[in-house]
Scaffold this motif. Structure first.
Motif, PDB file in Angstrom:
ATOM      1  N   LYS A  39       0.829  -1.199   0.000  1.00  5.99           N
ATOM      2  CA  LYS A  39       0.000   0.000   0.000  1.00  5.99           C
ATOM      3  C   LYS A  39       0.863   1.249   0.000  1.00  5.99           C
ATOM      4  CE  LYS A  39      -3.817  -2.142   2.592  1.00  5.99           C
ATOM      5  NZ  LYS A  39      -4.672  -2.049   3.812  1.00  5.99           N
ATOM      6  N   THR A  40       0.237   2.370  -0.294  1.00  3.87           N
ATOM      7  CA  THR A  40       0.931   3.652  -0.171  1.00  3.87           C
ATOM      8  C   THR A  40       0.921   4.090   1.295  1.00  3.87           C
ATOM      9  OG1 THR A  40      -1.079   4.926  -0.553  1.00  3.87           O
ATOM     10  CG2 THR A  40       0.228   4.299  -2.492  1.00  3.87           C
ATOM     11  N   ASN A  41       1.816   4.992   1.628  1.00  2.00           N
ATOM     12  CA  ASN A  41       1.881   5.485   2.993  1.00  2.00           C
ATOM     13  C   ASN A  41       0.603   6.229   3.374  1.00  2.00           C
ATOM     14  OD1 ASN A  41       3.371   5.641   5.409  1.00  2.00           O
ATOM     15  ND2 ASN A  41       3.954   7.761   4.957  1.00  2.00           N
ATOM     16  N   ALA A  42       0.036   6.961   2.423  1.00  2.00           N
ATOM     17  CA  ALA A  42      -1.205   7.689   2.687  1.00  2.00           C
ATOM     18  C   ALA A  42      -2.357   6.715   2.941  1.00  2.00           C
ATOM     19  CB  ALA A  42      -1.536   8.590   1.503  1.00  2.00           C
ATOM     20  N   GLU A  43      -2.375   5.621   2.212  1.00  2.00           N
ATOM     21  CA  GLU A  43      -3.426   4.624   2.396  1.00  2.00           C
ATOM     22  C   GLU A  43      -3.317   3.955   3.760  1.00  2.00           C
ATOM     23  OE1 GLU A  43      -5.348   0.875  -0.146  1.00  2.00           O
ATOM     24  OE2 GLU A  43      -3.452   1.818  -0.746  1.00  2.00           O
ATOM     25  N   LEU A  44      -2.099   3.711   4.207  1.00  2.00           N
ATOM     26  CA  LEU A  44      -1.901   3.112   5.524  1.00  2.00           C
ATOM     27  C   LEU A  44      -2.285   4.084   6.633  1.00  2.00           C
ATOM     28  CD1 LEU A  44       1.534   1.325   4.976  1.00  2.00           C
ATOM     29  CD2 LEU A  44      -0.638   0.203   5.480  1.00  2.00           C
ATOM     30  N   SER A  45      -1.919   5.345   6.459  1.00  2.00           N
ATOM     31  CA  SER A  45      -2.232   6.340   7.489  1.00  2.00           C
ATOM     32  C   SER A  45      -3.722   6.615   7.572  1.00  2.00           C
ATOM     33  CB  SER A  45      -1.484   7.649   7.198  1.00  2.00           C
ATOM     34  OG  SER A  45      -0.091   7.420   7.144  1.00  2.00           O
ATOM     35  N   GLY A  46      -4.407   6.554   6.442  1.00  2.00           N
ATOM     36  CA  GLY A  46      -5.832   6.833   6.426  1.00  2.00           C
ATOM     37  C   GLY A  46      -6.703   5.658   6.784  1.00  2.00           C
ATOM     38  N   GLY A  47      -6.080   4.460   6.970  1.00  2.00           N
ATOM     39  CA  GLY A  47      -6.875   3.288   7.323  1.00  2.00           C
ATOM     40  C   GLY A  47      -7.827   2.893   6.223  1.00  2.00           C
ATOM     41  N   GLY A  48      -7.295   2.658   5.036  1.00  2.00           N
ATOM     42  CA  GLY A  48      -8.115   2.326   3.885  1.00  2.00           C
ATOM     43  C   GLY A  48      -8.674   0.918   3.945  1.00  2.00           C
ATOM     44  N   SER A  49      -8.934   0.367   2.783  1.00  2.00           N
ATOM     45  CA  SER A  49      -9.539  -0.950   2.676  1.00  2.00           C
ATOM     46  C   SER A  49      -8.543  -2.029   3.074  1.00  2.00           C
ATOM     47  CB  SER A  49     -10.028  -1.192   1.244  1.00  2.00           C
ATOM     48  OG  SER A  49      -8.936  -1.127   0.341  1.00  2.00           O
ATOM     49  N   PHE A  50      -9.098  -3.236   3.232  1.00  2.00           N
ATOM     50  CA  PHE A  50      -8.265  -4.379   3.623  1.00  2.00           C
ATOM     51  C   PHE A  50      -7.230  -4.690   2.542  1.00  2.00           C
ATOM     52  CE2 PHE A  50      -7.449  -8.970   3.819  1.00  2.00           C
ATOM     53  CZ  PHE A  50      -7.020  -9.088   5.130  1.00  2.00           C
ATOM     54  N   TRP A  51      -7.665  -4.673   1.282  1.00  2.00           N
ATOM     55  CA  TRP A  51      -6.769  -4.924   0.162  1.00  2.00           C
ATOM     56  C   TRP A  51      -6.203  -3.608  -0.357  1.00  2.00           C
ATOM     57  CZ3 TRP A  51      -5.573  -9.874  -0.699  1.00  2.00           C
ATOM     58  CH2 TRP A  51      -6.479 -10.853  -0.267  1.00  2.00           C
ATOM     59  N   PRO A  52      -4.986  -3.631  -0.895  1.00  2.00           N
ATOM     60  CA  PRO A  52      -4.424  -2.394  -1.457  1.00  2.00           C
ATOM     61  C   PRO A  52      -5.246  -1.911  -2.645  1.00  2.00           C
ATOM     62  CG  PRO A  52      -2.719  -4.075  -1.129  1.00  2.00           C
ATOM     63  CD  PRO A  52      -4.028  -4.756  -0.921  1.00  2.00           C
ATOM     64  N   ALA A  53      -5.482  -0.616  -2.714  1.00  2.00           N
ATOM     65  CA  ALA A  53      -6.203  -0.051  -3.857  1.00  2.00           C
ATOM     66  C   ALA A  53      -5.379  -0.202  -5.123  1.00  2.00           C
ATOM     67  CB  ALA A  53      -6.531   1.422  -3.589  1.00  2.00           C
ATOM     68  N   HIS A  54      -4.104   0.057  -5.027  1.00  2.00           N
ATOM     69  CA  HIS A  54      -3.163  -0.142  -6.137  1.00  2.00           C
ATOM     70  C   HIS A  54      -1.910  -0.785  -5.550  1.00  2.00           C
ATOM     71  CE1 HIS A  54      -5.643   2.275  -8.833  1.00  2.00           C
ATOM     72  NE2 HIS A  54      -5.740   3.180  -7.859  1.00  2.00           N
ATOM     73  N   TRP A  55      -1.546  -1.927  -6.085  1.00  2.00           N
ATOM     74  CA  TRP A  55      -0.427  -2.692  -5.533  1.00  2.00           C
ATOM     75  C   TRP A  55       0.882  -1.961  -5.831  1.00  2.00           C
ATOM     76  CZ3 TRP A  55      -1.026  -7.400  -2.896  1.00  2.00           C
ATOM     77  CH2 TRP A  55      -2.338  -7.878  -2.840  1.00  2.00           C
ATOM     78  N   GLN A  56       1.559  -1.553  -4.754  1.00  2.00           N
ATOM     79  CA  GLN A  56       2.798  -0.786  -4.872  1.00  2.00           C
ATOM     80  C   GLN A  56       4.010  -1.730  -4.753  1.00  2.00           C
ATOM     81  OE1 GLN A  56       2.676   2.511  -5.545  1.00  2.00           O
ATOM     82  NE2 GLN A  56       0.432   2.407  -5.480  1.00  2.00           N
ATOM     83  N   PHE A  57       4.333  -2.395  -5.852  1.00  2.00           N
ATOM     84  CA  PHE A  57       5.479  -3.309  -5.830  1.00  2.00           C
ATOM     85  C   PHE A  57       6.797  -2.557  -5.707  1.00  2.00           C
ATOM     86  CE2 PHE A  57       2.121  -5.623  -8.044  1.00  2.00           C
ATOM     87  CZ  PHE A  57       2.142  -6.851  -7.378  1.00  2.00           C
ATOM     88  N   ALA A  58       6.778  -1.262  -6.036  1.00  2.00           N
ATOM     89  CA  ALA A  58       8.000  -0.464  -5.951  1.00  2.00           C
ATOM     90  C   ALA A  58       8.446  -0.254  -4.514  1.00  2.00           C
ATOM     91  CB  ALA A  58       7.794   0.885  -6.635  1.00  2.00           C
ATOM     92  N   ASN A  59       7.569  -0.522  -3.544  1.00  2.00           N
ATOM     93  CA  ASN A  59       7.958  -0.359  -2.138  1.00  2.00           C
ATOM     94  C   ASN A  59       9.145  -1.238  -1.781  1.00  2.00           C
ATOM     95  OD1 ASN A  59       5.917   1.467  -1.745  1.00  2.00           O
ATOM     96  ND2 ASN A  59       4.519   0.036  -0.734  1.00  2.00           N
ATOM     97  N   TYR A  60       9.204  -2.414  -2.387  1.00  2.00           N
ATOM     98  CA  TYR A  60      10.274  -3.348  -2.051  1.00  2.00           C
ATOM     99  C   TYR A  60      11.618  -2.868  -2.596  1.00  2.00           C
ATOM    100  CZ  TYR A  60       7.034  -6.755  -0.144  1.00  2.00           C
ATOM    101  OH  TYR A  60       6.108  -7.386   0.650  1.00  2.00           O
ATOM    102  N   SER A  61      11.620  -2.338  -3.811  1.00  2.00           N
ATOM    103  CA  SER A  61      12.876  -1.821  -4.359  1.00  2.00           C
ATOM    104  C   SER A  61      13.330  -0.577  -3.599  1.00  2.00           C
ATOM    105  CB  SER A  61      12.704  -1.498  -5.848  1.00  2.00           C
ATOM    106  OG  SER A  61      11.707  -0.498  -6.038  1.00  2.00           O
ATOM    107  N   LYS A  62      12.373   0.267  -3.180  1.00  2.00           N
ATOM    108  CA  LYS A  62      12.729   1.449  -2.404  1.00  2.00           C
ATOM    109  C   LYS A  62      13.281   1.057  -1.035  1.00  2.00           C
ATOM    110  CE  LYS A  62       9.260   4.485  -4.541  1.00  2.00           C
ATOM    111  NZ  LYS A  62       8.022   5.271  -4.298  1.00  2.00           N
ATOM    112  N   ALA A  63      12.655   0.070  -0.417  1.00  2.00           N
ATOM    113  CA  ALA A  63      13.139  -0.384   0.885  1.00  2.00           C
ATOM    114  C   ALA A  63      14.515  -1.023   0.770  1.00  2.00           C
ATOM    115  CB  ALA A  63      12.151  -1.375   1.491  1.00  2.00           C
ATOM    116  N   TRP A  64      14.743  -1.775  -0.298  1.00  2.00           N
ATOM    117  CA  TRP A  64      16.043  -2.433  -0.497  1.00  2.00           C
ATOM    118  C   TRP A  64      17.156  -1.405  -0.626  1.00  2.00           C
ATOM    119  CZ3 TRP A  64      17.613  -7.465  -0.381  1.00  2.00           C
ATOM    120  CH2 TRP A  64      18.884  -7.731  -0.891  1.00  2.00           C
TER     121      TRP A  64
END
Length: 281
Positions: A39-64
């Motif tokens: 999920k996006t950081n905004a989606e996590l902070s806002g307490g969105g839906s159970f499933w990600p609205a748009h799958w952010q696969f780039a989070n893993y490359s950014k974290a790496w």
């Protein structure tokens, strides 16, 4: 009576329901962390839906890249493997000597081992440990962390001691009659039979060393290149703009779980052997 016609009793149904409930409670946070990593950081902070609205696969490359995972993963792997191997060697030898030999102060040594299990390896003894490593010149290397983790081997010692008692002493006597000495008997006879116990104990030691945060954080303050993965993940908490990066932290946490899952798969055979032995016995 046909075995397929047997119905589970009420106690079995309740036990099964309870186990499913416990499994759900344990797995739910893990599932939320995995889904949150996409999920996006905004989606996590806002307490969105159970499933990600748009799958952010780039989070893993950014974290790496953000946590310098390549270097920090190597540091964590070094600390975990070295601490696991060292702890298993020391604990296995101590358990063998205590179980197979009588010597002055044996009960005192076992009592001291037991007492160390109630002493925190964190803030209570952190300063004396650091001062000791300063005295021997290991306060700026990961070897200081490894030696401290090996020193806290009491739990592993008692685990291996229980496995040691299940090995018949007749095997020791037979090996010594054939001319094998005390250490050769330990290496050639006892260690192969102790493999299931070493596998189970090694999994717990590796997990504890991999998740260790306080010691690596203190010992790598002056040398960030030696930071382990847990310390690097903590540094991902805030970005350049001082905003929380929960999405990257969750992605990094999911990546850090992979080595633990791999070690569990490798040690799973030991768990099966221990379970089978207990059922057979």
């Amino acid at each position: 009576m046909n075995r397929w016609s047997k119905r589970p009793s009420g106690a079995n149904v309740l036990a099964g329901a309870f186990l499913l409930l416990v499994a759900a409670v344990i797995l739910y946070p893990v599932l939320m962390a995995v889904l949150g990593s996409f999920k996006t950081n905004a989606e996590l902070s806002g307490g969105g839906s159970f499933w990600p609205a748009h799958w952010q696969f780039a989070n893993y490359s950014k974290a790496w890249k953000g946590a310098n995972f390549a270097r920090f993963s190597w540091n964590s792997l070094f600390v975990s493997v070295a601490a696991t191997v060292g702890t298993l060697i020391v604990a296995a030898m101590a358990a063998y000597a205590a179980d197979r030999r009588d010597f002055p102060g044996k009960r005192l040594a076992i009592a001291v081992q037991a007492s160390t299990m109630f002493i925190s390896i964190g803030a209570v003894v952190l300063k004396p440990q650091f001062d000791l490593m300063v005295a021997v010149g290991l306060h700026r290397t990961l070897w200081g962390v490894v030696l401290i983790l090996i020193a806290g081997h009491a739990g592993t010692y008692f685990m291996l001691a229980s496995f040691m008692r299940s090995i018949p002493r007749d095997l020791d006597e037979a090996a010594m009659i054939d001319g094998s000495g005390f250490f050769r008997t330990f290496r050639s006879v006892i260690l192969p039979l102790l493999k299931p116990g070493l596998g189970v104990a090694g999994l717990f030691v590796f997990r504890s060393a991999w998740n260790e945060y306080i010691l690596p954080s203190v010992f790598t303050m002056t040398n960030p290149k030696l930071q382990t993965l847990t310390v690097g993940l903590a540094n991902l908490r805030y970005g350049v703009s001082a905003a929380m990066q929960t999405d990257l932290m969750l992605a990094g946490a999911c990546i850090s779980l992979l080595p633990l899952l791999l070690v569990y798969l490798l040690a799973n055979k030991s768990f099966v052997q221990v379970t089978a032995g207990s059922v057979k016995g």
